[in-house]
Write an enzyme that holds these catalytic residues in place. Structure first.
Site, PDB file in Angstrom:
ATOM      1  N   LYS A 129       0.844  -1.197   0.000  1.00  0.00           N
ATOM      2  CA  LYS A 129       0.000   0.000   0.000  1.00  0.00           C
ATOM      3  C   LYS A 129       0.874   1.240   0.000  1.00  0.00           C
ATOM      4  O   LYS A 129       0.488   2.275   0.469  1.00  0.00           O
ATOM      5  CB  LYS A 129      -0.889  -0.003   1.260  1.00  0.00           C
ATOM      6  CG  LYS A 129      -2.185  -0.785   1.080  1.00  0.00           C
ATOM      7  CD  LYS A 129      -3.152  -0.454   2.185  1.00  0.00           C
ATOM      8  CE  LYS A 129      -4.514  -1.046   1.931  1.00  0.00           C
ATOM      9  NZ  LYS A 129      -5.219  -0.366   0.830  1.00  0.00           N
ATOM     10  N   ASN A 179       3.466   3.982  -1.858  1.00  0.00           N
ATOM     11  CA  ASN A 179       3.250   5.315  -2.425  1.00  0.00           C
ATOM     12  C   ASN A 179       2.221   5.323  -3.557  1.00  0.00           C
ATOM     13  O   ASN A 179       1.763   6.362  -3.981  1.00  0.00           O
ATOM     14  CB  ASN A 179       4.593   5.815  -2.980  1.00  0.00           C
ATOM     15  CG  ASN A 179       4.554   7.310  -3.123  1.00  0.00           C
ATOM     16  OD1 ASN A 179       4.183   8.014  -2.201  1.00  0.00           O
ATOM     17  ND2 ASN A 179       4.868   7.786  -4.304  1.00  0.00           N
ATOM     18  N   ASP A 195       6.541  14.462  -7.831  1.00  0.00           N
ATOM     19  CA  ASP A 195       6.826  13.529  -6.722  1.00  0.00           C
ATOM     20  C   ASP A 195       7.966  12.591  -7.089  1.00  0.00           C
ATOM     21  O   ASP A 195       7.920  11.389  -6.818  1.00  0.00           O
ATOM     22  CB  ASP A 195       5.554  12.735  -6.374  1.00  0.00           C
ATOM     23  CG  ASP A 195       5.657  12.089  -5.001  1.00  0.00           C
ATOM     24  OD1 ASP A 195       4.804  11.249  -4.669  1.00  0.00           O
ATOM     25  OD2 ASP A 195       6.635  12.406  -4.287  1.00  0.00           O
TER      26      ASP A 195
END
Ligand SMILES: CCc1cc(O)ccc1-c1ccc2c(C(=O)Nc3ccc(C)nc3)n[nH]c2c1
Length: 295
Positions: free
Chosen positions: A23, A25, A142
């Site tokens: 679970k 990024n 990101d």
């Protein structure tokens, strides 16, 4: 006029769950086999379902699908299609499966066998992927080792476009409205102070990825940990972001990783120029990185 590639639709009945891929990024990602013949000869794929409970809206998910289905580059994780689940209650994104997972997990297992030139090969591949993204006017927002996936011992690819944005034609940056869960320790100063994101702020984050690479993704050298250690001794009541921004204004930067070649540290420092205009472009970074490769 070339026909727009047909968006591949995967039938849910042939999509067989194998295991969870964490679970982390990417939201909840699952390893599945798409096996229409039912004989286990189908291909392995990575599948992400829109999280109904997460703040990401359907529009965000549709934008992620739009973003990733328009990108075709050897250094960007390949889009395979979508799967409408029963009754179209939710949509799943189907991507190519990269067997070694994220750069963080790969380094945990292989750091003892990774040499400087291999780190530079990975860095130049990330540069090429980012150069391509820039040519498509996408800002990733990101870029971090956690979002770099490992296809093989000699190939890495950029992943996770949940946060990426398209820069309007008449502008050089994208300003977000709400900060969301900000990975501020990978953020350029203008992203921390004004929520401004551009190719130049992606270059800053690339410098942090270089630092992660040459720290062999060692958790004790994680950018967030090093910044908080520094801030911790930096007495101020202001928020973490303000304290980090003040440190950067006073020219503090992440320390050179141990055994990091001086030429590579110099590239990091160029990525971390306070004024975005003074940071190199991804195409010149590619040359700077290749210039560090020793015979
Ligand atoms: C579908 C979500 C997504 C959405 C997007 O926009 C871009 C990329 C991805 C994505 C995210 C993760 C993976 C993975 C993997 O996690 N692989 C692995 C392999 C081995 C281990 C141990 N862990 C892990 N492979 N392909 C992946 C594509």
């Amino acid at each position: 006029m070339s026909q727009k590639p047909q968006q591949d639709v995967f039938e849910e009945r042939y999509l067989r769950f194998i295991s969870g891929l964490g679970k982390g990024n990417f939201g909840s990602v699952e390893l599945c086999r798409y096996d229409p013949w039912g004989d286990d000869t189908g291909e392995l794929v990575a599948v992400k379902e829109l999280q109904s409970n997460k703040q990401a809206t359907t529009a965000d998910f549709q934008r992620e699908i739009q973003t990733i289905s328009s990108l075709h580059c050897d250094y960007i994780v390949k889009y395979k299609g979508i799967c409408y689940s029963a009754g179209r209650l939710s949509t799943k994104l189907v991507m190519e499966y990269l067997p070694h997972g994220s750069l963080i997990g790969y380094m945990e297992k292989h750091r003892s066998g990774v040499c400087t030139n291999r780190l530079l090969l990975f860095a130049s591949q990330i540069c090429k992927g980012m150069e391509y993204l820039q040519s498509m006017r996408y800002v990733h927002r990101d870029l971090a080792a956690r979002n770099i996936l490992v296809a093989s011992n000699t190939l890495v690819k950029i992943a996770d476009f949940g946060l990426s944005k398209i820069i309007p034609v008449d502008k050089e940056y994208y300003r977000v409205t709400q900060p969301g869960e900000s990975p501020i320790f990978w953020y350029a100063p203008e992203s921390i102070s004004e929520l401004k994101f551009s190719h130049k702020s992606d270059v800053w984050s690339f410098g942090v990825v270089l630092h992660e690479l040459f720290s062999l993704c060692d958790i004790s050298q994680n950018p967030k940990r090093l910044c908080i250690q520094k801030i911790g001794s930096y007495v101020q009541s202001a928020s973490m972001a303000i304290q980090l921004l003040n440190l950067l204004k006073e020219n503090w930067r992440l320390p050179a990783p141990s055994q990091c070649p001086p030429k590579v540290h110099s590239v990091m420092m160029q990525c971390w120029e306070f004024n975005g205009e003074n940071r190199p472009s991804f195409s010149s970074l590619k040359d700077l990185i290749e210039n560090c490769i020793t015979d």
